[in-house]
Motif scaffolding. Structure first.
Motif, PDB file in Angstrom:
ATOM      1  N   TYR A   1      -4.511   1.856   0.780  1.00 10.47           N
ATOM      2  CA  TYR A   1      -4.576   0.796  -0.547  1.00 10.47           C
ATOM      3  C   TYR A   1      -3.346   1.283  -1.495  1.00 10.47           C
ATOM      4  O   TYR A   1      -2.310   1.913  -1.276  1.00 10.47           O
ATOM      5  CB  TYR A   1      -5.496   1.904  -1.667  1.00 10.47           C
ATOM      6  CG  TYR A   1      -6.086   3.105  -1.495  1.00 10.47           C
ATOM      7  CD1 TYR A   1      -5.574   3.466  -3.451  1.00 10.47           C
ATOM      8  CD2 TYR A   1      -6.479   4.031  -1.379  1.00 10.47           C
ATOM      9  CE1 TYR A   1      -5.253   4.571  -3.090  1.00 10.47           C
ATOM     10  CE2 TYR A   1      -6.672   5.451  -0.932  1.00 10.47           C
ATOM     11  CZ  TYR A   1      -6.027   6.199  -3.288  1.00 10.47           C
ATOM     12  OH  TYR A   1      -5.892   6.895  -3.485  1.00 10.47           O
ATOM     13  N   SER A   2      -3.267   0.178  -2.502  1.00 13.51           N
ATOM     14  CA  SER A   2      -2.091   0.272  -3.524  1.00 13.51           C
ATOM     15  C   SER A   2      -3.117   0.706  -4.447  1.00 13.51           C
ATOM     16  O   SER A   2      -3.763   0.527  -5.128  1.00 13.51           O
ATOM     17  CB  SER A   2      -1.501  -1.513  -3.357  1.00 13.51           C
ATOM     18  OG  SER A   2      -1.187  -1.426  -4.677  1.00 13.51           O
TER      19      SER A   2
ATOM     20  N   CYS B   1       0.710  -1.514   0.238  1.00  6.46           N
ATOM     21  CA  CYS B   1       0.160  -0.050   0.398  1.00  6.46           C
ATOM     22  C   CYS B   1       1.029   0.690   0.146  1.00  6.46           C
ATOM     23  O   CYS B   1       1.529   1.404   0.676  1.00  6.46           O
ATOM     24  CB  CYS B   1      -0.984  -0.267   1.060  1.00  6.46           C
ATOM     25  SG  CYS B   1      -1.759  -1.255   1.261  1.00  6.46           S
TER      26      CYS B   1
ATOM     27  N   GLU C   1       2.171   2.044   7.566  1.00  3.17           N
ATOM     28  CA  GLU C   1       0.792   2.285   7.790  1.00  3.17           C
ATOM     29  C   GLU C   1      -0.029   2.091   9.031  1.00  3.17           C
ATOM     30  O   GLU C   1       0.954   1.134  10.162  1.00  3.17           O
ATOM     31  CB  GLU C   1       0.290   1.375   6.459  1.00  3.17           C
ATOM     32  CG  GLU C   1       0.183  -0.154   7.178  1.00  3.17           C
ATOM     33  CD  GLU C   1      -0.523  -1.027   5.495  1.00  3.17           C
ATOM     34  OE1 GLU C   1      -1.129  -1.107   5.814  1.00  3.17           O
ATOM     35  OE2 GLU C   1       0.542  -0.838   4.802  1.00  3.17           O
TER      36      GLU C   1
ATOM     37  N   GLY D   1      -6.753  -2.960  -0.473  1.00  2.00           N
ATOM     38  CA  GLY D   1      -6.345  -2.408   0.380  1.00  2.00           C
ATOM     39  C   GLY D   1      -7.187  -2.670   1.788  1.00  2.00           C
ATOM     40  O   GLY D   1      -8.352  -3.396   1.643  1.00  2.00           O
TER      41      GLY D   1
END
Length: 499
Positions: A285-286, A242, A340, A268
């Protein structure tokens, strides 16, 4: 070698990192050194760090903060753990609940007994024996150090709070203890001839702020550690895919649950954090698997209240500075690296870095041996937290999207791979003395995401079947009875407020 006594500490940047550092420095070292914090109201902060882990209790206590005043000032709520939804498989959830599960025996953790009982037909969940989990799902809380009538530990807790209000609260505290705040934006930075140490900051208004030691709390801008001293960044995207987040506050909903929610989606995951006055939401998220529009649509369609602002996009790189301390600059907060917020460690890393700096605070000049040890400790700490976060992605059993398949198939650090395989084969997991996360934390994530160990410790066979059954029944009864006696979470928050 420069042997001048370190007398003046300059913290560049406010926000949570700057004011947590200033507050702790003022409390512990305020009588020995001068502390100046430079920040600009024109420069915003990321401001999404709203969930914490139990060591924050120690931090607030070290400052001498009153918990009631702190909760009121920051619109805080209680956090007993993190509920992971759809991480293992869609439609299934588990919690990383703080504290212990069941009763730990000498040389053998409780889950070995639980595993043996499962093989014998016990259909109870591992979390039936977690006081924190049962209190969380029943929305109960009161400070409880010990289960009544036993030597079993009580509730372990942390907080959700508004990070901006926490920074404001700590600013008032810090200024009350002598921290000098200067409003201004840095225009130039002067380096000392000979060794390249930072000597002073030149502000846009023409003022000069000199110091002996500088703390870089400028967030992802990393103005001192990167832009000035050029310390390289070690990226971890190969393990943590991510690279973007989007955050939005929404109107609060009831009841105020005493736990964080982490909800997995196709590329994500989404956080939901209950505060007294609103709910904090975001999606991590990616960008290789989702566009920003995709992420926004998922986020906005999964709010539990009306949005209170437009979503804020936050691109990021996961990783760390190769050296958190370089010359006479110590980076704290996002300037030192980024993980994250899956396990709510961002604020803790600020706390631990500030604490480590106090323990390593230079007296007569900056010594390379002291810097090297500080950097070693910070590297070990963040790498072990990194591995715990990677664990959540690696042991998923979702097959419904490329993102999750990629995570399950990725190569992971060898130490983590060994830890997973040891638990899978034997049920054993070991904690190093300086690990942040306990054995119980690792056990909950691995069991919660589908790893049922192939074996258990032989100590678990020392009980007869009736003894094992009695143990499991007694522990569950103790947990259930203790939870029943607790007040509601909101009664604790707002009843306390009105007293």
């Amino acid at each position: 070698m420069d042997e001048r006594i370190i007398k003046n500490l300059v913290i560049l940047g406010g926000g949570t990192a700057g004011w947590m550092t200033a507050a702790l420095m003022a409390k512990v070292l305020g009588k020995s050194i001068g502390i100046t914090l430079v920040e600009s109201d024109k420069i915003g902060t990321v401001g999404v760090g709203e969930a914490t882990i139990p060591p924050i209790i120690n931090f607030n206590q070290a400052l001498g903060l009153n918990e009631q005043e702190f909760l009121q000032a920051t619109k805080g709520t209680i956090k007993l753990g993190i509920q992971f939804e759809d991480w293992y498989r869609r439609g299934e959830s588990y919690m990383h609940a703080f504290g212990t599960v069941g009763k730990n025996f000498p040389f053998c953790d409780f889950h070995h007994f639980w595993r043996r009982s499962k093989l014998g037909g016990n259909d109870s969940s591992y979390w039936d024996y977690s006081l924190n989990y049962q209190a969380a799902i029943h929305n109960k809380f009161a400070p409880l150090a010990q289960i009544k009538g036993t030597n079993l530990p009580g509730l372990s807790y942390a907080y959700h709070f508004d990070a901006g209000l926490y920074a404001k609260f700590l600013r008032q505290y810090s200024e009350g203890k002598g921290v000098k705040r200067i409003e201004g934006t840095v225009q130039d930075i002067t380096l000392r001839s000979g060794d390249g140490f930072v000597e002073s900051l030149l502000l846009e208004n023409g003022a000069t702020v000199a110091g002996d030691l500088f703390v870089d709390c400028t967030g992802m801008a990393a103005l001192l550690i990167d832009k000035t001293l050029g310390v390289e960044f070690e990226e971890w995207s190969k393990w943590l895919p991510c690279d973007r987040a989007m955050a939005v506050p929404s109107a609060g909903s009831r009841p105020l649950v005493p736990y964080t929610r982490s909800i997995a989606h196709a590329a994500g995951w989404q956080w939901r954090i209950p505060l007294q006055h609103r709910t904090g939401n975001g999606i991590v998220y990616s960008s290789r698997h989702w566009s920003d529009d995709d992420a926004r649509e998922v986020l906005m369609s999964n709010l539990d209240g009306a949005p209170l602002a437009e979503p804020k996009l936050i691109p990021f790189r996961t990783g760390r500075r190769a050296r958190q301390w370089e010359k006479n600059v110590v980076s704290i907060g996002l300037s030192s690296g980024f993980l994250e917020p899956l396990e709510s460690t961002s604020i803790h890393l600020i706390q631990s870095a500030a604490t480590r700096l106090i323990k390593s605070f230079p007296h007569r000049g900056v010594k390379p041996e002291e810097v090297a040890e500080f950097n070693r400790q910070s590297r070990v700490e963040i790498e072990r937290i990194r591995d715990f976060i990677i664990l959540h992605y690696k042991v998923n059993q979702r097959r419904d999207s490329d993102f999750w398949r990629d995570c399950e198939e990725m190569e992971i650090p060898a130490a983590l791979a060994d830890k997973i395989e040891l638990f899978r084969r034997t049920g054993k997991v070991f904690r190093n003395y300086d690990d942040l996360f306990t054995e119980a934390a690792w056990q909950q994530v691995m069991i919660g995401q589908g790893i049922f160990p192939e074996d258990h410790h032989s100590i678990a066979d020392s009980l007869s079947e009736p003894q094992l059954e009695d143990l499991m029944h007694s522990l569950k009864t103790l947990v259930d009875g203790s939870v029943k006696s607790l007040p509601d979470h909101e009664q604790f928050l707002f009843g306390q407020k009105s007293r």
